[in-house]
Enzyme design. Structure first.
Site, mmCIF file in Angstrom:
data_model
loop_
_atom_site.group_PDB
_atom_site.id
_atom_site.type_symbol
_atom_site.label_atom_id
_atom_site.label_comp_id
_atom_site.label_asym_id
_atom_site.label_seq_id
_atom_site.Cartn_x
_atom_site.Cartn_y
_atom_site.Cartn_z
ATOM 1 N N LEU A 120 -15.267 36.005 51.860
ATOM 2 C CA LEU A 120 -16.214 36.395 52.909
ATOM 3 C C LEU A 120 -17.533 36.729 52.233
ATOM 4 C CD1 LEU A 120 -17.233 37.390 55.681
ATOM 5 C CD2 LEU A 120 -16.060 39.576 55.213
ATOM 6 N N ASP A 168 -24.612 40.637 63.590
ATOM 7 C CA ASP A 168 -25.587 41.581 63.053
ATOM 8 C C ASP A 168 -24.811 42.752 62.467
ATOM 9 O OD1 ASP A 168 -27.594 43.317 62.423
ATOM 10 O OD2 ASP A 168 -28.348 43.561 64.478
ATOM 11 N N ASN A 170 -23.046 41.131 50.271
ATOM 12 C CA ASN A 170 -24.395 40.760 49.851
ATOM 13 C C ASN A 170 -25.477 41.104 50.874
ATOM 14 O OD1 ASN A 170 -26.487 39.035 48.420
ATOM 15 N ND2 ASN A 170 -26.202 37.814 50.273
ATOM 16 N N TYR A 194 -35.484 52.045 50.302
ATOM 17 C CA TYR A 194 -34.715 50.885 49.832
ATOM 18 C C TYR A 194 -34.060 51.169 48.483
ATOM 19 C CZ TYR A 194 -33.628 46.357 47.804
ATOM 20 O OH TYR A 194 -32.979 45.320 47.186
ATOM 21 N N LYS A 249 -29.937 51.373 47.350
ATOM 22 C CA LYS A 249 -29.311 50.614 46.273
ATOM 23 C C LYS A 249 -28.716 51.531 45.207
ATOM 24 C CE LYS A 249 -29.839 46.620 48.070
ATOM 25 N NZ LYS A 249 -28.669 45.845 48.512
#
Length: 268
Positions: free
Chosen positions: A17, A71, A98, A163, A167
């Site tokens: 996936l 989504d 990802n 952001y 991460k």
């Protein structure tokens, strides 16, 4: 745990996936795994790019490819995706987590709902997918999960404040899960790409500085480094020699200098 070459062998083909499969690194992950005769489930918001990719991969590699337009930033999306695959009696052997995006700009100048949506995708969806599919893998004592973090995970980054923070979360989560799930036969690896030619900047509303161009990598070797590290059961990997130097230098410099340096690197 299987290696890259092992994925090509055996009477039952594996299924992977790949989220965020409609562009960027998702395209490369898809092509690499397809070349190893791994069947694919492609999940992203945009259906048409996935349809084109699926058609190309079926033709080139002779594998099965399913498309799941969704989504993943929507509440409950991860469970909905798992339910769809369960209805097909489809078992996921490799999860490439990802999907994600960035927002560039001063924190207070960015609309709050945009920031919250990014956090929902980059953190909540990644966490839910890792839990839901990881639980299945642990129960059968077999599976592989690749999380995609970023070189920005290693330091605070002005103008990418939220952001970079998402991460950092992904990196910390992935390295912890590497140890937690290893006794259950599940490999978890976190890939930390540096600046990559994926269209990230355009989506984030950012320009590319001359200094950042020097660190830019093509997406193919970045994706290859992540899947190679996964097959070798590594906890994490930073793509590219220059990016490894950047991450290592953070161990030697105060965080105030890290912030000042990244501000110059990021902003033209």
């Amino acid at each position: 745990m299987s290696s890259n070459s092992d994925r090509k062998i055996g009477p039952v083909q594996k299924w992977a996936l790949i989220t965020g499969a409609s562009s960027g690194l998702g395209l490369e992950f898809s092509d690499i795994l397809a070349s190893q005769k791994v069947n694919l489930v492609l999940a992203a918001r945009r259906q048409e790019p996935m349809e084109r990719l699926a058609s190309d991969l079926r033709r080139k590699h002779g594998i099965e490819v399913l498309i799941e337009p969704i989504d993943l930033a929507a509440p409950g999306a991860a469970a909905q995706l798992k339910s769809r695959l369960d209805d097909r009696s489809l078992r996921i052997d490799i999860l490439v987590n990802n999907a994600g995006y960035g927002l560039h700009g001063n924190f207070l100048d960015t609309q709050l709902d945009h920031t919250v949506d990014m956090i929902q995708l980059n953190i909540t969806a990644v966490t839910e997918l890792s839990y839901i599919f990881g639980k299945d893998m642990a129960a059968r004592r077999s599976g592989e999960i690749l999380l995609v973090a970023s070189l920005l995970a290693f330091q605070p980054v002005p103008t990418y404040a939220a952001y970079a923070a998402t991460k950092s979360y992904v990196l910390a989560l992935g390295e912890a899960l590497h140890d937690e799930l290893r006794p259950h036969g599940v490999v978890v690896t976190t890939l930390c790409p540096g600046h990559t030619e994926t269209g990230f900047d355009a989506a984030a509303g950012a320009l590319v500085s001359p200094m950042l161009r020097l660190l830019t990598m093509k997406p193919r070797p970045v994706a290859e480094s992540g899947l190679r590290a996964l097959s070798r059961r590594k906890a994490s990997v930073i793509s590219g020699f220059k990016n490894n130097v950047v991450a290592f230098s953070n161990r030697l410099t105060p965080r105030s200098i890290q912030r000042a340096t990244m501000k110059k690197v990021i902003n033209p």
